[in-house]
Design a protein around this motif. Structure first.
Motif, PDB file in Angstrom:
ATOM      1  N   ARG A 252       0.868  -1.187   0.000  1.00 12.00           N
ATOM      2  CA  ARG A 252       0.000   0.000   0.000  1.00 12.00           C
ATOM      3  C   ARG A 252       0.906   1.240   0.000  1.00 12.00           C
ATOM      4  NH1 ARG A 252      -4.007   0.377   4.802  1.00 12.00           N
ATOM      5  NH2 ARG A 252      -5.616  -0.361   3.367  1.00 12.00           N
ATOM      6  N   LEU A 253       0.711   2.101  -0.998  1.00 14.48           N
ATOM      7  CA  LEU A 253       1.445   3.372  -1.054  1.00 14.48           C
ATOM      8  C   LEU A 253       0.459   4.483  -0.733  1.00 14.48           C
ATOM      9  CD1 LEU A 253       3.419   2.934  -4.425  1.00 14.48           C
ATOM     10  CD2 LEU A 253       3.990   2.050  -2.170  1.00 14.48           C
ATOM     11  N   ARG A 254       0.865   5.400   0.114  1.00 11.81           N
ATOM     12  CA  ARG A 254       0.009   6.529   0.462  1.00 11.81           C
ATOM     13  C   ARG A 254       0.820   7.830   0.426  1.00 11.81           C
ATOM     14  NH1 ARG A 254      -3.302   3.799  -0.786  1.00 11.81           N
ATOM     15  NH2 ARG A 254      -5.129   2.992   0.288  1.00 11.81           N
ATOM     16  N   GLY A 255       0.353   8.734  -0.436  1.00  8.08           N
ATOM     17  CA  GLY A 255       0.941  10.082  -0.494  1.00  8.08           C
ATOM     18  C   GLY A 255       2.434  10.084  -0.783  1.00  8.08           C
ATOM     19  N   LEU A 256       2.874   9.163  -1.631  1.00  4.24           N
ATOM     20  CA  LEU A 256       4.322   9.041  -1.883  1.00  4.24           C
ATOM     21  C   LEU A 256       4.805  10.207  -2.747  1.00  4.24           C
ATOM     22  CD1 LEU A 256       6.321   6.820  -1.047  1.00  4.24           C
ATOM     23  CD2 LEU A 256       6.122   5.899  -3.357  1.00  4.24           C
ATOM     24  N   ARG A 257       5.790  10.907  -2.241  1.00 11.71           N
ATOM     25  CA  ARG A 257       6.320  12.072  -2.974  1.00 11.71           C
ATOM     26  C   ARG A 257       7.832  11.943  -3.117  1.00 11.71           C
ATOM     27  NH1 ARG A 257       2.281  15.949  -2.969  1.00 11.71           N
ATOM     28  NH2 ARG A 257       0.715  15.467  -1.397  1.00 11.71           N
ATOM     29  N   LYS A 258       8.305  12.340  -4.286  1.00  8.47           N
ATOM     30  CA  LYS A 258       9.750  12.383  -4.496  1.00  8.47           C
ATOM     31  C   LYS A 258      10.068  13.429  -5.542  1.00  8.47           C
ATOM     32  CE  LYS A 258      13.998  11.271  -4.043  1.00  8.47           C
ATOM     33  NZ  LYS A 258      14.708  11.463  -2.768  1.00  8.47           N
ATOM     34  N   ALA A 259      11.039  14.281  -5.248  1.00  8.21           N
ATOM     35  CA  ALA A 259      11.495  15.297  -6.208  1.00  8.21           C
ATOM     36  C   ALA A 259      13.011  15.202  -6.316  1.00  8.21           C
ATOM     37  CB  ALA A 259      11.080  16.685  -5.736  1.00  8.21           C
ATOM     38  N   PHE A 260      13.522  15.459  -7.504  1.00  7.84           N
ATOM     39  CA  PHE A 260      14.973  15.509  -7.711  1.00  7.84           C
ATOM     40  C   PHE A 260      15.338  16.916  -8.174  1.00  7.84           C
ATOM     41  CE2 PHE A 260      13.849  11.048  -8.453  1.00  7.84           C
ATOM     42  CZ  PHE A 260      14.753  10.415  -7.609  1.00  7.84           C
ATOM     43  N   ASN A 261      16.175  17.592  -7.399  1.00  6.93           N
ATOM     44  CA  ASN A 261      16.601  18.960  -7.720  1.00  6.93           C
ATOM     45  C   ASN A 261      15.401  19.853  -8.061  1.00  6.93           C
ATOM     46  OD1 ASN A 261      19.328  18.207  -7.446  1.00  6.93           O
ATOM     47  ND2 ASN A 261      19.317  17.409  -9.541  1.00  6.93           N
ATOM     48  N   GLY A 262      14.367  19.753  -7.272  1.00  6.45           N
ATOM     49  CA  GLY A 262      13.194  20.608  -7.460  1.00  6.45           C
ATOM     50  C   GLY A 262      12.186  20.060  -8.465  1.00  6.45           C
ATOM     51  N   LYS A 263      12.571  19.063  -9.262  1.00  2.15           N
ATOM     52  CA  LYS A 263      11.627  18.503 -10.243  1.00  2.15           C
ATOM     53  C   LYS A 263      10.824  17.393  -9.570  1.00  2.15           C
ATOM     54  CE  LYS A 263      11.385  16.457 -14.870  1.00  2.15           C
ATOM     55  NZ  LYS A 263      10.225  15.660 -14.541  1.00  2.15           N
ATOM     56  N   VAL A 264       9.512  17.615  -9.495  1.00  4.17           N
ATOM     57  CA  VAL A 264       8.655  16.647  -8.807  1.00  4.17           C
ATOM     58  C   VAL A 264       8.411  15.448  -9.724  1.00  4.17           C
ATOM     59  CG1 VAL A 264       6.395  16.260  -7.761  1.00  4.17           C
ATOM     60  CG2 VAL A 264       7.557  18.455  -7.461  1.00  4.17           C
TER      61      VAL A 264
ATOM     62  N   VAL B 269      11.198   5.066 -10.394  1.00  6.23           N
ATOM     63  CA  VAL B 269      11.459   5.702  -9.085  1.00  6.23           C
ATOM     64  C   VAL B 269      10.532   5.094  -8.033  1.00  6.23           C
ATOM     65  CG1 VAL B 269      11.328   7.880  -7.803  1.00  6.23           C
ATOM     66  CG2 VAL B 269      12.310   7.838 -10.091  1.00  6.23           C
ATOM     67  N   MET B 270       9.276   4.866  -8.455  1.00  8.22           N
ATOM     68  CA  MET B 270       8.311   4.272  -7.513  1.00  8.22           C
ATOM     69  C   MET B 270       8.769   2.874  -7.072  1.00  8.22           C
ATOM     70  SD  MET B 270       4.268   3.940  -8.183  1.00  8.22           S
ATOM     71  CE  MET B 270       4.209   2.242  -8.617  1.00  8.22           C
ATOM     72  N   LEU B 271       9.203   2.076  -8.046  1.00  8.35           N
ATOM     73  CA  LEU B 271       9.684   0.728  -7.692  1.00  8.35           C
ATOM     74  C   LEU B 271      10.891   0.810  -6.768  1.00  8.35           C
ATOM     75  CD1 LEU B 271       9.673  -1.798 -10.668  1.00  8.35           C
ATOM     76  CD2 LEU B 271       7.993  -1.445  -8.888  1.00  8.35           C
ATOM     77  N   LYS B 272      11.811   1.742  -7.092  1.00  6.66           N
ATOM     78  CA  LYS B 272      13.020   1.866  -6.263  1.00  6.66           C
ATOM     79  C   LYS B 272      12.684   2.356  -4.858  1.00  6.66           C
ATOM     80  CE  LYS B 272      16.416   2.120  -9.926  1.00  6.66           C
ATOM     81  NZ  LYS B 272      17.470   2.853 -10.611  1.00  6.66           N
TER      82      LYS B 272
ATOM     83  N   GLY C  55      13.522   0.409  -1.384  1.00 12.67           N
ATOM     84  CA  GLY C  55      14.423   1.091  -0.457  1.00 12.67           C
ATOM     85  C   GLY C  55      15.684   1.592  -1.121  1.00 12.67           C
ATOM     86  N   LEU C  56      15.740   1.553  -2.447  1.00  9.40           N
ATOM     87  CA  LEU C  56      16.923   2.061  -3.144  1.00  9.40           C
ATOM     88  C   LEU C  56      16.891   3.583  -3.224  1.00  9.40           C
ATOM     89  CD1 LEU C  56      17.046  -0.505  -6.093  1.00  9.40           C
ATOM     90  CD2 LEU C  56      18.498  -0.447  -4.066  1.00  9.40           C
ATOM     91  N   ILE C  57      15.685   4.145  -3.188  1.00 11.50           N
ATOM     92  CA  ILE C  57      15.512   5.599  -3.152  1.00 11.50           C
ATOM     93  C   ILE C  57      14.617   5.918  -1.963  1.00 11.50           C
ATOM     94  CG2 ILE C  57      14.463   7.580  -4.329  1.00 11.50           C
ATOM     95  CD1 ILE C  57      15.223   6.340  -6.982  1.00 11.50           C
ATOM     96  N   GLU C  58      15.011   6.917  -1.190  1.00 12.32           N
ATOM     97  CA  GLU C  58      14.221   7.324  -0.020  1.00 12.32           C
ATOM     98  C   GLU C  58      13.210   8.381  -0.462  1.00 12.32           C
ATOM     99  OE1 GLU C  58      13.576   6.268   3.816  1.00 12.32           O
ATOM    100  OE2 GLU C  58      15.181   5.491   2.542  1.00 12.32           O
ATOM    101  N   PRO C  59      11.907   8.137  -0.312  1.00 11.08           N
ATOM    102  CA  PRO C  59      10.934   9.162  -0.723  1.00 11.08           C
ATOM    103  C   PRO C  59      10.991  10.383   0.197  1.00 11.08           C
ATOM    104  CG  PRO C  59       9.823   7.302   0.317  1.00 11.08           C
ATOM    105  CD  PRO C  59      11.273   6.934   0.220  1.00 11.08           C
ATOM    106  N   ASP C  60      10.542  11.526  -0.316  1.00 12.45           N
ATOM    107  CA  ASP C  60      10.540  12.742   0.501  1.00 12.45           C
ATOM    108  C   ASP C  60       9.407  12.710   1.521  1.00 12.45           C
ATOM    109  OD1 ASP C  60      12.619  13.652  -1.063  1.00 12.45           O
ATOM    110  OD2 ASP C  60      11.292  14.672  -2.490  1.00 12.45           O
TER     111      ASP C  60
END
Lengths: 262, 261
Positions: A13-25, A52-55, A59-64
């Motif tokens: 279950r994913l809820r409100g998952l956010r990730k931006a790279f250098n300001g790009k959402v 990015v979602m899969l990573k 746990g390969l990428i930490e979401p914001d």
């Protein structure tokens, strides 16, 4: 009859998952449920954040921000050791296979079993032959190196590696990219077969609509950082959602606009 | 005034960038070293890296050492003959080789060969998702890829330098005996009479530091590479250049520590 409150939680279950790279959402509040033993296909254009979602799930990428629950537990709040224990139950097929060039096929396939000391090297070579048979490869292949294999064989070896430790979640990143249509159909068939055989939950990301219909029970569309539609994979192309239908039919005109510079 | 401030700001930014980089490399090294005392240990990876450095680098280091010893004997003879001090040739050769040229030249050769190889291999693994794949296969990439290489570099380079010291002195002896007409026994006596254990040991300590630095920069540049083939190429170049510069800079620092009176 069981009320909604008693329903088992989704496997993922994913809820409100956010990730931006250098300001790009890239992910802008992704909500998604994947039921246990279901095969979910995530659709989306190039650069839409599917990988990015899969990573993030791995746990390969930490979401914001947001939450990732597996079996009802938020993995982002877990200790490193707990997280590793959860990850031990996840298998991953990378887009280009990501096989280790310096190791023969049998060591690639049994890498996790060897790393976890669940098997010795002699037994691993035998075990590799058994697992390779599940993906339709002959035992002789185990002594070759990845560079000696065709693209389709590399994908099959990578699939064998992903399932070797019998995970209960398997993630597939563009499993048929770069393959001819027949080999793509073979890989799709193997994915369906191994996921059923293991009783695993599968999440696949792909651009390939034929593949999506073949391997998915459910599908979801990721667009502009959010999941804009979920439904049965069989309905792709006739969902009534203009974004999904345009994407599934590969039409130029529609709500999805490609940014082209002339 | 504006120009001056811009220049100062540019210098400040460069210094901050350098500090940030140094800190990141130090943390990377510390994390890798922390795995030395935390199982599991990847002995097979250590063996592979050790063979790559100690065995496969042997020919290039040996040739470098022999020719350096030969040139050193010739050049020092030319210089000392002007002061009638030809007898010091053997001393100069052995001290130069054991204290400086053995460790530094072996370090530079290994930097070119191994630093580049580590950066290219780990960099390729990074850009083809193999490092991410390690994580999904219950394996810590630092423990599997970096720690064994650091350990191998630190142990293997001193062993190479022992060989380089012997061959370098031998190169000087060949020129001294067969070209400059020294007596073989006198040359060897002169060599060993002036040699102290400290000269060799300090050279070996230097080489252990150089081996660590070469492996560290190779791993760091590869591990942090990005952007496909071009990124891996850049990482390889950066590994060789940075480790070569660090070897020369650290050589001065260590020489000050060990030999300055």
């Amino acid at each position: 009859m069981r009320g909604d409150g008693d329903a088992p939680p989704p496997k993922i279950r994913l809820r409100g998952l956010r990730k931006a790279f250098n300001g790009k959402v890239v992910l802008d509040g992704v909500d998604l449920d994947v039921g246990a033993r279901r095969s979910m296909v995530i659709l989306g254009g190039s650069g839409s954040g599917k990988s990015v979602m899969l990573k993030c799930i791995l746990g390969l990428i930490e979401p914001d921000d947001g939450a990732i629950e597996i079996d009802g537990r938020n993995v982002l709040a877990m200790s490193r050791r707990e997280r590793e224990a959860v990850n031990d139950r996840i298998g991953m097929l990378f887009q280009n296979g990501a096989l280790f060039d310096s190791l023969p096929v049998w060591e690639n396939v049994c890498f996790k079993l060897l790393a976890q000391r669940r098997i010795d090297r002699r037994a691993a070579r035998e075990k590799a032959a058994e697992i390779l048979a599940l993906v339709g490869l002959a035992p002789e292949v185990r002594d070759l190196y990845p560079a000696e294999l065709s693209g389709g064989m590399q994908k099959r070896v990578a699939l064998a590696r992903a399932i070797a430790a019998q995970p209960d979640i398997i993630l597939f990143d563009e499993p048929t990219t770069g393959l001819d249509p027949i080999m793509a159909a073979v890989i799709d068939g193997l994915i369906v077969d191994v996921v059923r055989r293991l009783g695993a939950t599968a999440v696949s990301i792909t651009h390939d609509m034929t593949s999506a219909r073949r391997i998915g029970d459910d599908a979801a569309m990721l667009y502009e950082g959010r999941i804009v539609w979920t439904g049965p994979a069989a309905s792709l192309g006739q969902t009534g959602n203009p974004i999904v239908d345009q994407f599934a039919r590969g039409e130029r005109e529609g709500p999805i606009r490609m940014e082209l510079r002339r | 005034m504006g120009l001056l401030l811009d220049a100062l700001a540019a210098i400040g930014r460069a210094v901050l960038r350098a500090c940030r980089l140094a800190g990141a490399v130090a943390l990377f090294a510390l994390e890798a070293l922390s795995h030395l005392v935390r199982p599991p240990f990847h002995g097979r990876m250590f063996g592979r890296a050790f063979a790559e450095i100690a065995y496969f680098s042997l020919p290039v280091v040996a040739l470098t050492a022999i020719f350096t010893g030969m040139v050193l004997a010739l050049q020092s003879y030319t210089g000392f003959s002007r002061f009638n001090a030809e007898g010091a040739v053997a001393n100069v050769v052995v001290l130069s080789i054991t204290r400086e040229l053995g460790p530094v030249l072996a370090g530079l050769m290994v930097a070119g060969r191994i630093g580049a190889a580590f950066a290219a291999e780990i960099g390729t693994m990074r850009v083809t998702d193999q490092i991410d794949a390690l994580v999904t296969l219950s394996t810590n990439p630092m423990k599997y890829l970096v720690t064994p290489r650091l350990l191998a570099g630190t142990i293997a380079l001193p062993l190479l330098v022992v060989v380089a010291d012997i061959l370098g002195v031998m190169g000087g002896w060949v020129i001294g005996t067969f070209k400059l007409d020294f007596s073989s026994a006198a040359y060897l006596r002169s060599t060993f009479d002036f040699l102290e254990a400290g000269d060799v040991v300090h050279g070996l300590v230097k080489s252990a530091v150089f081996g660590f630095v070469v492996a560290l920069m190779g791993c760091w540049c590869g591990y942090t590479s990005k952007g496909g083939a071009q990124g891996v190429g850049g990482a390889t170049t950066a590994a060789v250049v940075s480790s070569s510069i660090l070897i020369l800079a650290l050589d001065y620092v260590l020489t000050e520590m060990f030999f300055a009176r």
